[in-house]
Design a protein around this motif. Structure first.
Motif, short mmCIF file in Angstrom:
data_model
loop_
_atom_site.label_atom_id
_atom_site.label_comp_id
_atom_site.label_asym_id
_atom_site.label_seq_id
_atom_site.Cartn_x
_atom_site.Cartn_y
_atom_site.Cartn_z
N TYR A 5 -12.72 6.32 -10.75
CA TYR A 5 -11.19 6.52 -10.54
C TYR A 5 -10.75 5.52 -9.62
CZ TYR A 5 -9.01 10.07 -13.39
OH TYR A 5 -8.28 10.77 -14.13
N SER A 6 -9.90 4.47 -9.77
CA SER A 6 -9.18 3.72 -8.78
C SER A 6 -8.38 4.86 -7.65
CB SER A 6 -8.32 2.84 -8.86
OG SER A 6 -7.15 3.15 -9.80
N VAL A 7 -8.00 4.38 -6.36
CA VAL A 7 -7.33 5.13 -5.46
C VAL A 7 -5.93 5.27 -6.23
CG1 VAL A 7 -5.93 5.03 -3.46
CG2 VAL A 7 -8.41 4.37 -3.35
N SER A 8 -5.25 4.34 -7.05
CA SER A 8 -4.13 4.35 -7.28
C SER A 8 -3.76 5.39 -8.51
CB SER A 8 -3.43 3.20 -7.80
OG SER A 8 -4.45 2.43 -8.71
N LEU A 22 -6.08 7.36 4.25
CA LEU A 22 -6.11 6.54 5.39
C LEU A 22 -7.56 5.82 5.32
CD1 LEU A 22 -5.13 9.32 8.04
CD2 LEU A 22 -3.90 7.28 6.95
N ALA A 23 -8.49 6.43 4.66
CA ALA A 23 -9.91 6.23 4.80
C ALA A 23 -10.78 6.69 3.52
CB ALA A 23 -10.60 6.23 6.07
N VAL A 24 -11.93 6.06 3.18
CA VAL A 24 -12.82 6.53 2.28
C VAL A 24 -14.25 6.39 3.22
CG1 VAL A 24 -14.01 6.30 0.19
CG2 VAL A 24 -11.47 5.78 0.25
N ASN A 34 -7.75 2.16 5.24
CA ASN A 34 -6.84 1.68 4.39
C ASN A 34 -7.00 1.13 2.93
OD1 ASN A 34 -3.98 1.45 4.19
ND2 ASN A 34 -3.91 -0.55 4.95
N PRO A 35 -7.81 1.90 2.09
CA PRO A 35 -8.18 1.41 0.83
C PRO A 35 -7.04 0.88 0.18
CG PRO A 35 -8.44 3.72 0.89
CD PRO A 35 -8.14 3.46 2.14
N ALA A 36 -7.38 -0.39 -0.42
CA ALA A 36 -6.57 -0.98 -1.41
C ALA A 36 -6.24 0.09 -2.75
CB ALA A 36 -6.92 -2.21 -1.85
N ILE A 48 -10.40 10.76 3.31
CA ILE A 48 -9.56 11.13 4.37
C ILE A 48 -8.00 10.61 4.30
CG2 ILE A 48 -9.37 10.79 6.96
CD1 ILE A 48 -12.36 10.01 6.85
N ALA A 49 -7.27 11.84 4.13
CA ALA A 49 -5.86 11.64 3.76
C ALA A 49 -5.03 12.48 4.67
CB ALA A 49 -5.84 12.03 2.33
#
Length: 70
Positions: A5-8, A22-24, A34-36, A48-49
């Protein structure tokens, strides 16, 4: 986080105004800040959100529902 699964895509599955990821953190403890949106998440990673309680609950539910489908 989930394999494949992508972040988006994970944020889209959350179905609410998206929280901010914010981070993985991976299993070695390394951080990707700040993952794309096209970063593919793995099962051993920690997101981390920030967001509202509703946004974060929806994000968690989206992650869990995908993991259960695998």
């Amino acid at each position: 986080a989930n394999n494949g699964y992508s972040v988006s895509r994970l944020l889209l599955r959350a179905g609410v105004e998206s929280p901010r990821i914010l981070a993985v953190r991976d299993a070695t403890g390394a951080f990707l800040t700040n993952p794309a949106p096209d970063v593919v998440l793995q099962a051993d990673q920690l997101l981390i959100a920030i967001g509202t309680q509703t946004q974060l609950a929806a994000l968690a539910e989206a992650a869990v529902s995908h993991a259960a489908a695998d």
